[in-house]
Design a protein around this motif. Structure first.
Motif, short mmCIF file in Angstrom:
data_model
loop_
_atom_site.label_atom_id
_atom_site.label_comp_id
_atom_site.label_asym_id
_atom_site.label_seq_id
_atom_site.Cartn_x
_atom_site.Cartn_y
_atom_site.Cartn_z
N LEU A 322 71.18 25.05 54.32
CA LEU A 322 72.38 24.76 53.65
C LEU A 322 73.31 23.55 54.52
O LEU A 322 73.56 22.77 54.11
CB LEU A 322 73.32 26.03 53.53
N VAL A 323 73.31 23.93 55.79
CA VAL A 323 74.00 22.86 56.86
C VAL A 323 73.23 21.81 56.60
O VAL A 323 73.93 20.49 56.55
CB VAL A 323 74.07 23.67 58.05
N GLN A 324 71.89 21.80 56.66
CA GLN A 324 71.20 20.42 56.74
C GLN A 324 71.36 19.85 55.55
O GLN A 324 71.55 18.52 55.64
CB GLN A 324 69.78 20.63 56.96
N ASP A 325 71.22 20.46 54.60
CA ASP A 325 71.53 19.61 53.08
C ASP A 325 73.00 19.05 53.02
O ASP A 325 73.07 17.87 52.66
CB ASP A 325 71.42 20.78 51.89
N ALA A 326 73.88 19.74 53.64
CA ALA A 326 75.40 19.06 53.54
C ALA A 326 75.32 17.93 54.27
O ALA A 326 76.03 16.78 53.94
CB ALA A 326 76.23 20.33 54.19
N LEU A 327 74.66 17.90 55.52
CA LEU A 327 74.73 16.86 56.59
C LEU A 327 74.02 15.46 56.08
O LEU A 327 74.39 14.35 56.26
CB LEU A 327 74.05 17.31 57.72
N SER A 328 72.93 15.77 55.22
CA SER A 328 72.15 14.88 54.56
C SER A 328 72.98 13.89 53.69
O SER A 328 72.44 12.73 53.37
CB SER A 328 70.83 15.27 54.00
N PHE A 329 74.26 14.45 53.18
CA PHE A 329 74.82 13.76 52.31
C PHE A 329 76.17 12.87 53.03
O PHE A 329 76.67 12.06 52.62
CB PHE A 329 75.43 14.45 51.02
N VAL A 330 76.31 13.18 54.18
CA VAL A 330 77.24 12.39 55.25
C VAL A 330 76.70 11.11 55.66
O VAL A 330 77.35 10.02 55.50
CB VAL A 330 77.57 13.26 56.47
N SER A 331 75.37 10.98 55.78
CA SER A 331 74.85 9.56 56.32
C SER A 331 75.14 8.59 55.15
O SER A 331 75.40 7.56 55.65
CB SER A 331 73.29 9.72 56.39
N PRO A 332 74.92 8.65 53.82
CA PRO A 332 75.18 7.62 52.92
C PRO A 332 76.47 7.06 53.20
O PRO A 332 76.78 6.13 52.65
CB PRO A 332 74.53 8.38 51.57
N GLN A 333 77.28 8.02 53.20
CA GLN A 333 78.91 7.81 53.19
C GLN A 333 79.21 7.06 54.52
O GLN A 333 80.03 6.05 54.16
CB GLN A 333 79.87 9.07 53.22
N ILE A 334 78.61 7.16 55.54
CA ILE A 334 78.77 6.57 56.96
C ILE A 334 78.17 5.00 56.64
O ILE A 334 78.66 3.98 56.89
CB ILE A 334 78.14 6.90 58.02
N LEU A 335 77.20 4.92 55.70
CA LEU A 335 76.33 3.50 55.64
C LEU A 335 77.32 2.85 54.68
O LEU A 335 77.37 1.76 54.86
CB LEU A 335 74.91 4.04 54.74
N LYS A 336 78.07 3.39 53.90
CA LYS A 336 78.82 2.74 52.98
C LYS A 336 79.83 2.17 53.73
O LYS A 336 80.21 1.09 53.52
CB LYS A 336 79.53 3.84 51.89
#
Length: 1496
Positions: A322-336
């Motif tokens: 669950l934690v890993q899944d949540a973190l995987s969506f942080v990267s695209p936002q930082i990329l943005k």
């Protein structure tokens, strides 16, 4: 450091916010960040930065304090502890008491302290000023002190992460380093580094494996699983019974209504007649039975059992996922944010660096969580597999005969190999069931933010693709054919093991049978692979089609909607996240469908009926040792009873004989006393422990001594006494290692008589109260039988005070027993002493009178000379020379060598040879291989091209910033983007189809070659190789070639091309990246090489350690009755647990080594992301934001792809080991050709003349000769008896006739043709043998007689009549189509022997060899067989290997062999007159010249 003083220090810190004068700042909070040299706002410093470490401290303190309170060990000082105290005192002088820090508990406190120190508001300004100082330092002492203090803090922080290990823990650490591993070591899996390095330096061996943790041992897992299984299974049984009752009740109501309606219409008026009620009752019973047949087992209990047994590890892994899944969506936002930063040239540089560091931190945290999740999931899979294997074995020990009949040994082995493995595989990825939908939902939510309602177009495409899963879900069941193939293979290998298949030249029939099933299996596999290819096509297209639909709708909806790099590449990153769940879901669904089939099979077996616990009572109030009261017994619940109304009373210490004709129920009576039969009426009571000697001896693959001790404590005096009584002393002298000689599987290196005597010795040594002896004297010579009776079983034997029940065909022993039980057709006809039954004039008396002459011949020496002086050489019959052909020498090392028959399984070491890969590619076909690679390469070009096109597309936003976007350009962009996406899918589909055909071709060729070679290897291979080892090649290794290698190969090609494509794009975007690429590639290569060396060897150890599990399992199932009789189930369970643990010892390090590699590779991948961001920040003025987006979105993807590439490289190399192992058996040297250019005449041999010319033979080069220059001429239709002492070469002679062993010198001529020049099948199919051990196969009665369908039904019925089986076969419901169970278990041993006679009669060749063919039958049947042979084979040449001299007294001539030479060869009368070797043997057996004249 002290945990007691620490809270006060924290309070001190929190109370002194403004010590160094930095609190009087007047800037607003915003101004701190909005500048090139940023700082933190004062309110943040004074609140959040203090609360974080304090919160951390208070959260962890209770855990630490509890461990302190629990600690009882004596406090000691260690070097590491002293070092920590020095560091701590340097920082804050305090007093502490010495102790060991346990693992990472003190780390909580220290981390809190260091975080507090570093983040303390009083330190921050110094840190900021000093760490980023420029120009002159104003306060040098403070500057120096700060750096010293800061350095000490960092050193102390590092030290706090190192565990302080006590001497006790150090001992544990040697056996398992994980037990004392530190926190950092655990999260980075560093504790396995020592094993990885060792594996790189030299190939690992089983002794290098660590001890298992208690929670991973089979014993612990099995206990937990068994208790939960009992609860769930009981509940399932209740549900099942209710379901049956409900169904039966509804059927009954329906029947009642119909009957009532019929009654009313027939004018019955009031009430329903008694007949109707009876009819309703019968209907009800019939419905109940139908229900039982349609759904004959409780279901839906296995999955809840697994959940209850392993729920905590499931919950832990779910949390990390669950934690890993949540973190995987942080990267695209930082990329943005990163893309926005590159577009905005006015933003400060530190913002870009901060985003780069943030991306790195998020990626590292994500990696740590992902690996912890994988570690737990793979351990869970391993534990589930262990639990299922242990449960199946446990069940096999208590299973009833009804359930045993439903599944063969092969099918049951499949449960612990294929089915348990399926559960292992599916539990590895079980969380994806909820994780995939969650990732899809979150991805769509973020995409909605980026693209608005346009994302619904993409969502619609996804929804339309869901039905494709339906195709996958309808997977055709493949396990049935796998079961059938393994069943045939098991039988075939067992048949070869006892030479039957080779002696009858039946290999082609069984080979064709196995190949037929294999073709069906491959057909199903191909169909499923094609379905998977279609699915792969759709799901490869999915991300491209979803992004195409979304982007196309987005730009089409409004001219204001321009696709910016920010939107496009954030979306692409989200689509990449979407790609994984979309690809995994169909695979997971297919896997779950396959596992559902395995679940049903396991539930059916595990919920099967157990053997009746109360079948045999143990009531001490009975005065008898054995009581049977009006017992009626059947083999199955619904079968016809075999024993009817049996009543017996046997007093303690009595010797009772059970006699009767073949099939009268003698062995069934013994089985009933053992509780193996189903009791329909009456009861059995037995007082005391039981020892059991079966009719066909069961011998373990262990030393001879272990076979006799059978788990009992070693008492050397008693052992020697038993060995002497059982006439095994001479055998021990001849066996190369004496009592420590290893006996092969199924007692392969012992003769029938020796096996029986070892079995009897086991019983005698056990010191039981009651002995059940099922005809143990049939397989030995008359004089050996007499010795055994006198010294072991009889009134003066070592068991004289025990209760003995002896089934026998030997009339000579009957006068010496206390009581005789006569059985006729399953009914006790007479019971009494020998004299009383003789006087009664009943059936027994007639039986004896008929065979009085036979009795006289056999018991000539009874009166006055009962105890014969028997020499060592006479007591034993022939020992199979395979075990004796070892050069005798006094050297101890040679002796040890002789002890070992079964060699340790050969295991390749080091890298898998490139030739193995080439061999697999050749099997696939070079054309297919090349085409597949080219097609996948083109697909990758399309993938890179599509993304470069997207980058160009997004740059249009800059070009047409204040202009209308041309619709023609928009259509071109959308069209090309879509075409490239579709091309990817098509090429993947095409590549997958090509690979499917290539893999099926490889599977077919490798299995065909393996099967063909196993049919042609010489017998010596099977003598030294356990069947489990060969079955492992056909089960696990072929399964790997069929299913694992194709997936690994496809994934490897795609990953390799994916990584190359990614690196190409990053280098294209930021050429600076090439500088870092080389060192990263070098590190990557070395990590990978370290890992692959270890992983490959661990995989090999796994394969090798699996074979003993299957061998032990097969051995247990075949000796189940013996194990249960001796009540040794617990000991065998323990042995099974040890065997599984040995396997898990190599599986667990393999799992951890995968994580060790993954965490390091992911860190490398994270560095790739970091550097691609860093270089993007550095060169942001010279590159487009579109290219930056492309570069970083690719870099974010490379971590996973890199990881998968090494995993796939390793997995491919690991799985290709299966090809290596199969090739090892394909390359074993074959025996001679089956058919050569020299073909014999059609009716050969016409005369049946045999000539031996100076014939010499040895079993293997380098060994002594076993036949020394045999020269003789046997005329047509002569009847030759072959006799000789132990090891004389009798068996070798027959083996030479069939060319089981080849000549060293000389030749054998049959009708003038040298047999060495003929093909083996031309020779063997024209000779006939009736072996000592009757072997039957699963299949029909007809197939067992005529596997090639050469003869008509009339011919078959005729031979059944001649072999006295016609009445039996005609009485069977299916007649010739009657199914013979595995090993012919549903026929008596006598009936099996008569079937072997029928085989010989059907072949009717001119030369017949009899290897003591009547050992297991009663006198009457023996007489029938002898008469049939005399009559039907009167015109044939007959060679009889005699263990009983009376059976060859009517021979034309007798050949006497001694030490491999013919010492006498003449008529029986002449030999008796000569008073040589034969005379001495005849005299010992009580045969005179007068008997010989009578016989003739």
């Amino acid at each position: 450091m002290s945990s007691v003083a620490f809270p006060f220090e924290c309070c001190h810190y929190s109370c002194t916010f403004s010590t160094f004068g930095f609190s009087n700042k007047t800037h607003s909070n915003a101004s701190y960040v909005d500048r090139a040299d940023p700082d933190l706002p004062i309110c943040l410093e004074q609140t959040v930065l203090v609360w974080i470490p304090l919160g951390f401290l208070w959260l962890c303190a209770p855990h630490h304090l509890i461990s302190l309170c629990k600690r009882t060990t004596k406090k000691r000082m260690s070097k590491l502890y002293l070092c920590k105290q020095v560091m701590h005192t340097t920082r804050h002088p305090t007093n502490h008491s010495g102790r060991y820090d346990k693992k990472f508990k003190s780390l909580f406190i220290d981390v809190a302290h260091h975080l507090l120190y570093i983040s303390h508001p009083s330190q921050l300004p110094h840190a900021h000023n000093y760490l980023s100082f420029q120009g002159k330092v104003s306060d040098v002492p403070r500057f120096c002190l700060f750096y010293i203090s800061f350095g000490l803090e960092l050193v102390a922080l590092v030290l706090s992460a190192v565990a302080d290990i006590s001497p006790e823990d150090k001992e544990h650490m040697k056996k398992n380093p994980e037990k004392a591993a530190t926190f950092l070591s655990r999260i980075t899996f560093n504790f396995i580094s020592s094993l990885v390095v060792k594996g790189y330096k030299r190939p690992l061996v089983q002794e290098d494996m660590w001890d298992l943790k208690d929670i991973d041992t089979t014993d612990h897992i099995s206990q937990v699983f068994s208790s939960n299984m009992k609860t769930e299974l009981d509940a399932a049984r209740v549900r099942y019974q209710k379901k049956l009752q409900k169904r039966a009740s509804s059927k009954r109501d329906k029947a009642q209504k119909e009957d009532f309606h019929d009654g009313m219409s027939n004018g019955l008026g009031k009430g329903v007649s008694q007949d109707v009620l009876m009819m309703v009752r019968e209907t009800f019973l019939h419905v109940c039975s139908l229900c039982l047949q349609s759904e004959d087992y409780p279901n839906s209990w296995l999955v809840p059992t697994i959940y209850k047994s392993f729920k905590w590890i499931l919950i832990e892994s779910a949390f990390f996922k669950l934690v890993q899944d949540a973190l995987s969506f942080v990267s695209p936002q930082i990329l943005k944010l990163m893309i926005a930063f590159t577009e905005d040239k006015t933003s400060y540089a530190w913002v870009g660096y901060m985003y780069a560091i943030l991306l790195l931190l998020v990626a590292v945290l994500q990696s740590l969580c992902l690996q912890q999740y994988f570690q737990r999931c793979f351990v869970l899979g391993m534990q589930v597999r262990t639990a299922i294997m242990a449960a199946v074995y446990k069940k096999a020990l208590v299973v009833s005969n009804d359930t045993r009949k439903e599944s063969t040994v092969g099918e049951t082995v499949n449960l612990i190999s294929a089915d348990a493995q399926r559960f292992n595989d599916v539990t590895n990825f079980i969380h994806l069931l909820w994780s995939c939908p969650l990732q899809i939902i979150i991805s769509i939510a973020f995409l909605w933010i980026e693209l608005g309602p346009s994302v619904l177009a993409g969502l619609a495409v996804m929804v339309l693709m869901v039905p494709i899963n339906g195709l996958i879900a309808n997977k055709i069941e493949n396990m049935k054919f796998k079961d059938d193939r393994l069943k045939v293979m098991n039988e075939m290998l067992n048949g070869i093991k006892v030479s039957i298949l080779k002696l009858y030249a039946w290999e082609p029939s069984f080979q064709a049978q196995a190949e037929g099933i294999r073709e069906k299996e491959l057909k199903v596999m191909k169909k499923f692979s094609y379905l998977s290819s279609v699915s792969t096509f759709f799901f490869t297209c999915a991300p491209a089609l979803v992004s195409l639909a979304s982007f196309a709708v987005f730009v089409s909806v409004s001219p204001d909607n321009v696709l910016t790099p920010e939107k496009a590449f954030t979306s692409i990153s989200l689509f990449n996240i979407l790609r994984f769940p979309l690809a995994m879901l169909p695979m997971l669904i297919a896997s779950i469908v396959q596992t559902t089939v395995s679940k049903k099979r396991l539930e059916k077996f595990l919920s099967g009926e157990d053997i009746e616990a109360g079948a045999v009572q143990h009531d001490s109030s009975f005065k008898t040792a054995v009581s049977v009261c009006d017992g009626t017994f059947a083999w199955e619940r619904d079968a016809e009873p075999l024993l009817k109304n049996v009543s017996l009373e046997i007093k303690p210490g009595q010797l009772v004989a059970v006699v009767g004709a073949v099939g009268s129920g003698k062995s069934s009576l013994i089985s009933a006393l053992l509780g193996e039969m189903h009791s329909t009426k009456g009861f059995i009571n037995i007082q005391g422990s039981i020892a059991y000697v079966p009719q066909q001896a069961w011998i373990q693959n262990a030393t001879l001594k272990d076979n006799v001790l059978f788990g009992s404590p070693n008492d050397e005096r008693r052992f020697k006494e038993v060995i002497k009584a059982c006439a095994l002393e001479p055998d021990l002298e001849l066996l190369p290692g004496g009592a420590l000689t290893e006996i092969g599987e199924k007692g392969i290196n012992l003769s029938g008589g020796q096996k029986q005597r070892v079995s009897l010795a086991r019983a005698a040594y056990s010191q039981a109260d009651i002995y059940l002896l099922d005809d143990p004297l049939s397989a030995v010579d008359a004089h050996v039988g007499k010795h055994l009776f006198e010294n072991v079983i009889g009134p003066k034997g070592i068991l004289q005070n025990k209760t003995r029940i002896l089934v026998t065909h030997g009339v000579s022993f009957l006068p010496h027993v206390d009581e005789i039980v006569v059985l006729v057709d399953g009914v006790v006809s007479e019971v009494g002493s020998y004299s009383s039954l003789r006087a009664s004039g009943g059936a027994f008396s007639e039986f004896l009178d008929t065979y009085a002459k036979e009795q006289r011949t056999r018991t000539r020496s009874e009166s006055g000379n009962y105890s014969l002086p028997v020499t060592a050489g006479e007591l034993t019959e022939q020992i199979t020379v395979r075990s004796l052909s070892v050069k005798k020498t006094e050297k101890a090392d040679d002796l040890t060598k002789g002890q070992k028959l079964i060699e340790k399984e050969a295991m390749e070491t080091g890298r898998v040879k490139f030739s193995v890969f080439l061999q697999y590619m050749r099997a696939m076909g070079w054309g297919y291989t090349t085409m597949a690679f080219v097609v996948y390469f083109i697909q990758n070009i399309a993938f890179v091209g599509q993304n470069l096109w997207l980058s160009e597309w997004t740059n249009d936003a800059v070009v047409y910033v204040n202009e209308t976007y041309p619709s023609s350009l928009r259509d071109l962009r959308v069209g090309v983007f879509g075409a490239l996406g579709l091309a990817q899918g098509l090429f993947v589909f095409l590549g997958t189809l090509i690979l499917v055909n290539a893999n099926i071709a490889a599977s077919r060729i490798l299995h065909e070659r393996l099967l063909k070679n196993m049919m042609r290897v010489p017998m010596i291979f099977f003598d030294t190789t356990p069947i489990g080892r060969v079955v492992n090649r056909f089960a696990k290794d072929i399964f790997t070639i069929d299913e694992a290698i194709p997936n690994s190969l496809r994934s490897w090609i795609l990953c390799l091309l994916g990584v190359l494509g990614t690196l190409f794009v990053i280098c294209l975007a930021t050429p600076f990246f090439t500088i870092v690429l080389v060192p990263l590639a070098i590190i990557y290569y070395f990590v990978q090489r370290f890992y692959v060396a270890t992983s490959r060897q661990l995989r090999r150890l796994d394969s090798v350690s699996r074979s003993p599990i299957y061998s032990h399992f097969g051995e247990t199932v075949s000796g189940l009755t013996v194990i249960r009789a001796y009540n040794h189930q617990e000991r065998f369970l323990k042995h099974n647990e040890i065997t599984i643990d040995e396997n898990v010892k190599s599986v667990y390090p393999w799992i951890v080594s995968n994580r060790w590699l993954a965490i390091r590779l992911e860190f490398l991948g994270n560095l790739v992301v970091f550097f691609s961001c860093l270089f993007a920040v550095i060169s942001r003025d010279s590159i487009d934001s579109g290219i930056v987006g492309l570069s970083i979105s690719y870099a974010l993807n490379v971590t996973q792809t890199l990881n998968w590439l090494v995993r796939m490289t390793s997995e491919l190399e690991t799985n290709i080991v299966a090809v290596e192992r199969v090739s090892e058996y394909i390359e074993i040297e074959n025996e001679a050709e089956w058919v050569t250019d020299t073909r014999p005449p059609k009716d050969w041999p016409e005369a049946g003349r045999l000539q031996f010319e100076n014939y010499k033979v040895r079993y293997r080069p380098g060994l002594d000769l076993v036949l020394h220059g045999i020269t003789c001429d046997i005329g047509s239709a002569e009847k030759i008896g072959i006799v000789g002492r132990t090891g004389a070469g009798k068996s070798s002679l027959t083996n030479c006739l069939f060319r089981i062993i080849e000549a060293a010198e000389g030749r054998i001529l049959i009708d003038g043709i040298d047999i060495a020049k003929l093909g083996l099948h031309d020779l063997r199919s024209n000779l006939t043998i009736i072996p000592q051990d009757p072997v039957l196969f699963c299949g029909t009665l007809r197939m067992n007689l005529d596997p090639f369908d050469k003869f008509s039904d009339e011919d078959v019925w005729k031979v059944l009549e001649l072999s006295h089986l016609k009445d039996f076969a005609a009485g069977l419901k299916e007649g010739l189509q009657h199914e013979v169970s595995e090993g012919g278990e549903n026929l008596s041993v006598g009936q099996r022997q008569l079937l072997c006679l029928a085989r010989a009669l059907l072949r009717k060749s001119r030369i017949l060899i009899l290897d003591e063919a009547t050992a297991a039958v009663d006198l009457e049947t023996d007489n029938l067989i002898q008469n049939t042979i005399r009559k039907e084979f009167s015109s044939c040449t007959v060679l009889t290997i005699a263990h009983r001299l009376h059976s060859i007294m009517d021979s034309s001539r007798v050949m006497v062999l001694d030490a491999g030479r013919i010492v006498e060869f003449d008529t029986p009368q002449n030999l008796l007159s000569n008073k040589g070797h034969f005379y001495a043997m005849a005299k010992d057996a009580g045969i005179t010249q007068q008997d010989s004249s009578t016989a003739l």
